[in-house]
Design a protein around this motif. Structure first.
Motif, PDB file in Angstrom:
ATOM      1  N   ALA A 148       6.084 -13.476  -3.387  1.00 43.34           N
ATOM      2  CA  ALA A 148       5.474 -13.349  -4.709  1.00 43.34           C
ATOM      3  C   ALA A 148       6.515 -12.871  -5.709  1.00 43.34           C
ATOM      4  O   ALA A 148       7.526 -12.257  -5.347  1.00 43.34           O
ATOM      5  CB  ALA A 148       4.320 -12.352  -4.645  1.00 43.34           C
ATOM      6  N   GLU A 149       6.235 -13.127  -6.968  1.00 45.03           N
ATOM      7  CA  GLU A 149       7.089 -12.600  -8.037  1.00 45.03           C
ATOM      8  C   GLU A 149       6.990 -11.071  -8.015  1.00 45.03           C
ATOM      9  O   GLU A 149       5.952 -10.513  -7.641  1.00 45.03           O
ATOM     10  CB  GLU A 149       6.642 -13.153  -9.387  1.00 45.03           C
ATOM     11  N   PRO A 150       8.055 -10.371  -8.421  1.00 45.33           N
ATOM     12  CA  PRO A 150       8.063  -8.912  -8.338  1.00 45.33           C
ATOM     13  C   PRO A 150       6.860  -8.235  -9.009  1.00 45.33           C
ATOM     14  O   PRO A 150       6.281  -7.305  -8.450  1.00 45.33           O
ATOM     15  CB  PRO A 150       9.371  -8.516  -9.020  1.00 45.33           C
ATOM     16  N   GLN A 151       6.444  -8.689 -10.180  1.00 45.14           N
ATOM     17  CA  GLN A 151       5.314  -8.061 -10.872  1.00 45.14           C
ATOM     18  C   GLN A 151       4.020  -8.233 -10.073  1.00 45.14           C
ATOM     19  O   GLN A 151       3.230  -7.305  -9.933  1.00 45.14           O
ATOM     20  CB  GLN A 151       5.160  -8.667 -12.268  1.00 45.14           C
ATOM     21  N   GLU A 152       3.818  -9.413  -9.497  1.00 46.18           N
ATOM     22  CA  GLU A 152       2.639  -9.667  -8.676  1.00 46.18           C
ATOM     23  C   GLU A 152       2.693  -8.822  -7.392  1.00 46.18           C
ATOM     24  O   GLU A 152       1.692  -8.243  -6.968  1.00 46.18           O
ATOM     25  CB  GLU A 152       2.564 -11.149  -8.334  1.00 46.18           C
ATOM     26  N   ALA A 153       3.871  -8.730  -6.784  1.00 48.25           N
ATOM     27  CA  ALA A 153       4.036  -7.925  -5.573  1.00 48.25           C
ATOM     28  C   ALA A 153       3.766  -6.454  -5.870  1.00 48.25           C
ATOM     29  O   ALA A 153       3.102  -5.766  -5.098  1.00 48.25           O
ATOM     30  CB  ALA A 153       5.439  -8.110  -5.000  1.00 48.25           C
ATOM     31  N   ASN A 154       4.249  -5.962  -7.021  1.00 56.23           N
ATOM     32  CA  ASN A 154       4.028  -4.568  -7.383  1.00 56.23           C
ATOM     33  C   ASN A 154       2.543  -4.272  -7.517  1.00 56.23           C
ATOM     34  O   ASN A 154       2.059  -3.253  -7.011  1.00 56.23           O
ATOM     35  CB  ASN A 154       4.765  -4.226  -8.672  1.00 56.23           C
ATOM     36  N   ALA A 155       1.794  -5.151  -8.150  1.00 50.90           N
ATOM     37  CA  ALA A 155       0.347  -4.951  -8.304  1.00 50.90           C
ATOM     38  C   ALA A 155      -0.338  -4.933  -6.935  1.00 50.90           C
ATOM     39  O   ALA A 155      -1.228  -4.112  -6.689  1.00 50.90           O
ATOM     40  CB  ALA A 155      -0.244  -6.047  -9.189  1.00 50.90           C
ATOM     41  N   HIS A 156       0.071  -5.808  -6.040  1.00 49.36           N
ATOM     42  CA  HIS A 156      -0.502  -5.861  -4.702  1.00 49.36           C
ATOM     43  C   HIS A 156      -0.245  -4.561  -3.936  1.00 49.36           C
ATOM     44  O   HIS A 156      -1.175  -3.960  -3.384  1.00 49.36           O
ATOM     45  CB  HIS A 156       0.076  -7.052  -3.924  1.00 49.36           C
ATOM     46  N   PHE A 157       1.007  -4.125  -3.893  1.00 51.38           N
ATOM     47  CA  PHE A 157       1.349  -2.928  -3.116  1.00 51.38           C
ATOM     48  C   PHE A 157       0.783  -1.665  -3.747  1.00 51.38           C
ATOM     49  O   PHE A 157       0.336  -0.763  -3.040  1.00 51.38           O
ATOM     50  CB  PHE A 157       2.855  -2.841  -2.900  1.00 51.38           C
ATOM     51  N   ARG A 158       0.750  -1.592  -5.070  1.00 48.09           N
ATOM     52  CA  ARG A 158       0.130  -0.453  -5.745  1.00 48.09           C
ATOM     53  C   ARG A 158      -1.361  -0.424  -5.400  1.00 48.09           C
ATOM     54  O   ARG A 158      -1.930   0.633  -5.147  1.00 48.09           O
ATOM     55  CB  ARG A 158       0.355  -0.552  -7.257  1.00 48.09           C
ATOM     56  N   GLY A 159      -1.974  -1.608  -5.343  1.00 50.21           N
ATOM     57  CA  GLY A 159      -3.381  -1.703  -4.968  1.00 50.21           C
ATOM     58  C   GLY A 159      -3.632  -1.219  -3.556  1.00 50.21           C
ATOM     59  O   GLY A 159      -4.609  -0.512  -3.292  1.00 50.21           O
ATOM     60  N   LYS A 160      -2.751  -1.578  -2.606  1.00 46.49           N
ATOM     61  CA  LYS A 160      -2.913  -1.109  -1.222  1.00 46.49           C
ATOM     62  C   LYS A 160      -2.882   0.411  -1.157  1.00 46.49           C
ATOM     63  O   LYS A 160      -3.658   1.023  -0.424  1.00 46.49           O
ATOM     64  CB  LYS A 160      -1.797  -1.671  -0.334  1.00 46.49           C
ATOM     65  N   LEU A 161      -1.989   1.013  -1.942  1.00 45.50           N
ATOM     66  CA  LEU A 161      -1.861   2.473  -1.912  1.00 45.50           C
ATOM     67  C   LEU A 161      -3.085   3.172  -2.508  1.00 45.50           C
ATOM     68  O   LEU A 161      -3.301   4.355  -2.248  1.00 45.50           O
ATOM     69  CB  LEU A 161      -0.582   2.908  -2.624  1.00 45.50           C
ATOM     70  N   ALA A 162      -3.892   2.454  -3.269  1.00 46.49           N
ATOM     71  CA  ALA A 162      -5.134   3.024  -3.795  1.00 46.49           C
ATOM     72  C   ALA A 162      -6.189   3.137  -2.701  1.00 46.49           C
ATOM     73  O   ALA A 162      -7.170   3.871  -2.853  1.00 46.49           O
ATOM     74  CB  ALA A 162      -5.657   2.159  -4.938  1.00 46.49           C
ATOM     75  N   PHE A 163      -5.980   2.425  -1.585  1.00 48.04           N
ATOM     76  CA  PHE A 163      -6.951   2.401  -0.497  1.00 48.04           C
ATOM     77  C   PHE A 163      -6.463   3.084   0.781  1.00 48.04           C
ATOM     78  O   PHE A 163      -7.269   3.420   1.631  1.00 48.04           O
ATOM     79  CB  PHE A 163      -7.313   0.945  -0.140  1.00 48.04           C
ATOM     80  N   GLU A 164      -5.156   3.248   0.935  1.00 51.10           N
ATOM     81  CA  GLU A 164      -4.582   3.719   2.199  1.00 51.10           C
ATOM     82  C   GLU A 164      -3.627   4.893   1.991  1.00 51.10           C
ATOM     83  O   GLU A 164      -2.987   5.004   0.950  1.00 51.10           O
ATOM     84  CB  GLU A 164      -3.778   2.595   2.866  1.00 51.10           C
ATOM     85  N   VAL A 165      -3.530   5.697   3.041  1.00 49.80           N
ATOM     86  CA  VAL A 165      -2.553   6.768   3.108  1.00 49.80           C
ATOM     87  C   VAL A 165      -2.062   6.793   4.551  1.00 49.80           C
ATOM     88  O   VAL A 165      -2.759   6.321   5.450  1.00 49.80           O
ATOM     89  CB  VAL A 165      -3.186   8.115   2.674  1.00 49.80           C
ATOM     90  N   ASP A 166      -0.878   7.305   4.790  1.00 49.72           N
ATOM     91  CA  ASP A 166      -0.392   7.326   6.170  1.00 49.72           C
ATOM     92  C   ASP A 166      -0.355   8.750   6.728  1.00 49.72           C
ATOM     93  O   ASP A 166      -0.471   9.714   5.978  1.00 49.72           O
ATOM     94  CB  ASP A 166       0.961   6.612   6.302  1.00 49.72           C
TER      95      ASP A 166
END
Length: 156
Positions: free
Chosen positions: A20-38
């Protein structure tokens, strides 16, 4: 490429689908962090004394009694109702269960969010908590630095 030419075969499955383009990838990974923690982030908050969330063990009560994360409350996912969700402390809830092969934390997070609670799921669950060397509480606690592969399954 002419009409009779075909596209070259991809070198491997990693690059077969373009990234994915960097901006799209950033939105995806930021979104994952809204749902998950390690586990490491939860452990660091406990160690630093900066816990501003409640840890919810979504496994059965018997498993919780055997061992659980420090400070966790036991609320098996099947017992989550509007009333039990409201009875938890205010603020963010972090659910966990056994590990990647268990989805009790996901089921618990779904129910808690259904009843209006903010929630994140701790990926890896208790299995990876122990694998990373973090201590537990309960009838059979795991002590940091003394864990063994047998503790990963918490049998016996």
């Amino acid at each position: 490429m002419t009409h009779n030419q075909t596209a070259p075969a991809p070198l491997n499955q990693v690059t077969a689908t373009p990234a994915a383009e960097p901006q799209e990838a950033n939105a995806h990974f930021r979104g994952k962090l809204a749902f998950e923690v390690d586990p490491a982030d939860v452990a660091n908050a406990i160690t630093a004394g900066t816990v501003d969330f409640t840890i919810v063990d979504c496994r059965s009560t018997g498993n919780y009694t055997k061992t659980h994360l420090p400070g966790a409350v036991s609320l098996p996912w099947a017992d989550i109702t509007e009333e039990t969700a409201a009875g938890l402390p205010p603020g963010l809830l972090v659910t966990y269960c056994w590990g990647p092969s268990c989805n009790a934390a996901t089921k618990g997070a779904e129910r808690l969010s259904r009843y209006g609670r903010q929630v994140k799921e701790m990926i890896g669950g208790l299995e990876y908590w122990v694998r990373e060397g973090h201590p537990t509480e309960g009838r059979r606690p795991v002590v940091r630095g003394e864990e063994k592969p047998l503790d990963w399954g918490l049998v016996a």
